[in-house]
Motif scaffolding. Structure first.
Motif, short mmCIF file in Angstrom:
data_model
loop_
_atom_site.label_atom_id
_atom_site.label_comp_id
_atom_site.label_asym_id
_atom_site.label_seq_id
_atom_site.Cartn_x
_atom_site.Cartn_y
_atom_site.Cartn_z
N TRP A 194 -85.04 -79.66 25.68
CA TRP A 194 -83.69 -79.89 25.17
C TRP A 194 -82.64 -79.32 26.13
O TRP A 194 -81.63 -79.95 26.40
CB TRP A 194 -83.55 -79.27 23.78
CG TRP A 194 -84.31 -80.03 22.75
CD1 TRP A 194 -83.99 -81.22 22.20
CD2 TRP A 194 -85.57 -79.65 22.17
NE1 TRP A 194 -84.96 -81.61 21.30
CE2 TRP A 194 -85.93 -80.66 21.26
CE3 TRP A 194 -86.42 -78.54 22.32
CZ2 TRP A 194 -87.10 -80.62 20.50
CZ3 TRP A 194 -87.58 -78.51 21.57
CH2 TRP A 194 -87.92 -79.52 20.68
N ALA B 286 -82.56 -81.54 29.14
CA ALA B 286 -81.83 -82.78 28.91
C ALA B 286 -80.32 -82.57 29.08
O ALA B 286 -79.63 -83.38 29.71
CB ALA B 286 -82.13 -83.30 27.51
N SER C 176 -78.29 -84.22 32.18
CA SER C 176 -77.19 -85.11 31.82
C SER C 176 -75.90 -84.67 32.50
O SER C 176 -75.12 -85.50 33.00
CB SER C 176 -77.00 -85.14 30.31
OG SER C 176 -78.15 -85.65 29.67
N CYS D 274 -81.50 -91.23 33.08
CA CYS D 274 -82.59 -91.90 32.36
C CYS D 274 -83.67 -90.92 31.94
O CYS D 274 -84.23 -91.02 30.84
CB CYS D 274 -83.18 -93.00 33.24
SG CYS D 274 -82.08 -94.42 33.50
N VAL D 275 -83.97 -89.97 32.81
CA VAL D 275 -84.95 -88.95 32.47
C VAL D 275 -84.47 -88.09 31.31
O VAL D 275 -85.22 -87.77 30.37
CB VAL D 275 -85.26 -88.07 33.71
CG1 VAL D 275 -86.10 -86.86 33.31
CG2 VAL D 275 -85.99 -88.88 34.77
N ALA E 207 -82.54 -88.90 28.93
CA ALA E 207 -82.43 -89.65 27.67
C ALA E 207 -83.66 -89.50 26.80
O ALA E 207 -83.59 -89.63 25.58
CB ALA E 207 -82.17 -91.12 27.98
N VAL E 208 -84.82 -89.24 27.41
CA VAL E 208 -86.06 -89.14 26.63
C VAL E 208 -86.52 -87.70 26.44
O VAL E 208 -87.59 -87.46 25.88
CB VAL E 208 -87.17 -89.95 27.31
CG1 VAL E 208 -86.81 -91.42 27.37
CG2 VAL E 208 -87.46 -89.41 28.71
N MET E 209 -85.73 -86.75 26.87
CA MET E 209 -86.14 -85.35 26.80
C MET E 209 -86.38 -84.86 25.37
O MET E 209 -87.33 -84.13 25.10
CB MET E 209 -85.10 -84.46 27.48
CG MET E 209 -85.11 -84.53 28.98
SD MET E 209 -86.62 -83.87 29.67
CE MET E 209 -86.27 -83.97 31.41
N ILE F 116 -87.27 -86.45 22.59
CA ILE F 116 -88.51 -86.97 22.02
C ILE F 116 -89.72 -86.31 22.66
O ILE F 116 -90.70 -85.97 21.97
CB ILE F 116 -88.58 -88.50 22.20
CG1 ILE F 116 -87.42 -89.16 21.43
CG2 ILE F 116 -89.91 -89.05 21.73
CD1 ILE F 116 -87.34 -90.66 21.61
N ILE F 117 -89.65 -86.12 23.95
CA ILE F 117 -90.78 -85.49 24.65
C ILE F 117 -90.98 -84.07 24.16
O ILE F 117 -92.12 -83.60 24.02
CB ILE F 117 -90.53 -85.52 26.17
CG1 ILE F 117 -90.52 -86.95 26.67
CG2 ILE F 117 -91.59 -84.71 26.91
CD1 ILE F 117 -90.16 -87.10 28.12
N ILE G 188 -96.69 -88.15 30.01
CA ILE G 188 -95.22 -88.16 30.01
C ILE G 188 -94.67 -87.21 31.07
O ILE G 188 -93.76 -87.55 31.83
CB ILE G 188 -94.69 -87.78 28.62
CG1 ILE G 188 -95.03 -88.87 27.60
CG2 ILE G 188 -93.17 -87.58 28.67
CD1 ILE G 188 -94.68 -88.51 26.18
N ILE H 207 -92.36 -88.15 34.40
CA ILE H 207 -91.09 -87.49 34.69
C ILE H 207 -91.16 -86.77 36.03
O ILE H 207 -90.19 -86.78 36.81
CB ILE H 207 -90.74 -86.49 33.57
CG1 ILE H 207 -90.50 -87.24 32.26
CG2 ILE H 207 -89.49 -85.68 33.92
CD1 ILE H 207 -90.24 -86.33 31.08
#
Length: 248
Positions: free
Chosen positions: A20, A23, A27, A58-59, A61-63, A65-66, A88, A92
């Motif tokens: 988190w 991310a 960002s 893009c990486v 954006a999925v942090m 959920i991962i 995953i 990354i």
């Protein structure tokens, strides 16, 4: 559970919780790079220079959920869950390495890109068109004047058409309150050229982004190592954790 399993689970949990924060950090870096490039896009012909920043966003954006997948897989100690988490992290890691390589390539390309376009933009200056606003913004923000120095304005079409022996007021130093841009008062003008300042600024941004990417890539490497240790220890010990059916 032995020390290796405990240590590996601790590393994975910390890694999951760090996703988190990662991310948010990625960002910010990606958005900052894009914002910086858009401010000076008139001087950059190669739009692929934004590719590293796009990859970073893009990486990120999925942090979130991962992070959830990592926590659940670590608590349940599921082979399937850990395998998914490993896959995953590996994807990354590859993306971050790719972004680092692209950043290194375009960091060196910035100089030739800027040198090839900045002079043509300055030559279009007339004090009113969009190029003029970009040039004024550039000179005010970077505290520079002209391509190499303020004397470059003396050969411009705008300088010859005005006939007042002055450069744009955006060349004035911030502390010079009464500056009119007149060449008879060069001590009130910024003397550094904009080409060098722009190159240094863009290269610094890319270097900062590359440093952040490298740090996260190292963290991902230790995360993959911990998954491998935990999986191997589980196979050797043969124990089955409670609720493992959630993933397996």
């Amino acid at each position: 559970m032995d020390c290796g399993v405990i240590t590996s689970k601790t590393v994975l949990l910390l890694l999951s919780l760090a996703f988190w924060a990662a991310a948010a950090g990625l960002s910010y870096v990606g958005a900052y790079v894009i914002h910086t490039y858009k401010s000076y896009d008139s001087f950059l012909q190669d739009k692929y220079a934004l590719l590293p920043a796009v990859i970073i966003i893009c990486v990120a954006a999925v942090m979130f959920i991962i992070g959830l997948i990592g926590c659940c897989a670590t608590f349940r100690e599921s082979r399937v869950g850990l395998g998914l988490f490993l896959a995953i992290i590996l994807v990354i890691f590859i993306a971050e390495v790719s972004a680092f390589v692209f950043g290194f390539v375009y960091r060196e390309k910035v100089k030739t890109d800027v040198q090839g376009t900045i002079r043509s933009v300055f030559e279009k200056y007339d004090g009113q068109n969009p190029e003029s606003r970009v040039v004024d913004y550039l000179q005010e923000q970077l505290h520079c004047c002209g391509v190499k120095n303020y004397s470059d304005w003396t050969t411009s079409q705008w300088f010859n058409s005005t006939g007042n022996n002055s450069v744009p007021q955006s060349c004035c130093q911030q502390e010079a309150k009464n500056c009119t841009g007149h060449l008879d008062q060069p001590q009130e003008l910024n003397t550094r050229g904009c080409a060098q300042e722009l190159e240094s600024g863009l290269q610094s941004v890319i270097s900062y982004a590359m440093l952040v990417i490298l740090g996260f890539a190292i963290v991902k490497f230790f995360g993959m190592l911990s998954v491998c240790v935990l999986t191997c220890k589980k196979e050797e010990s043969g124990y089955q954790p409670l609720n493992s059916w959630v993933f397996a």
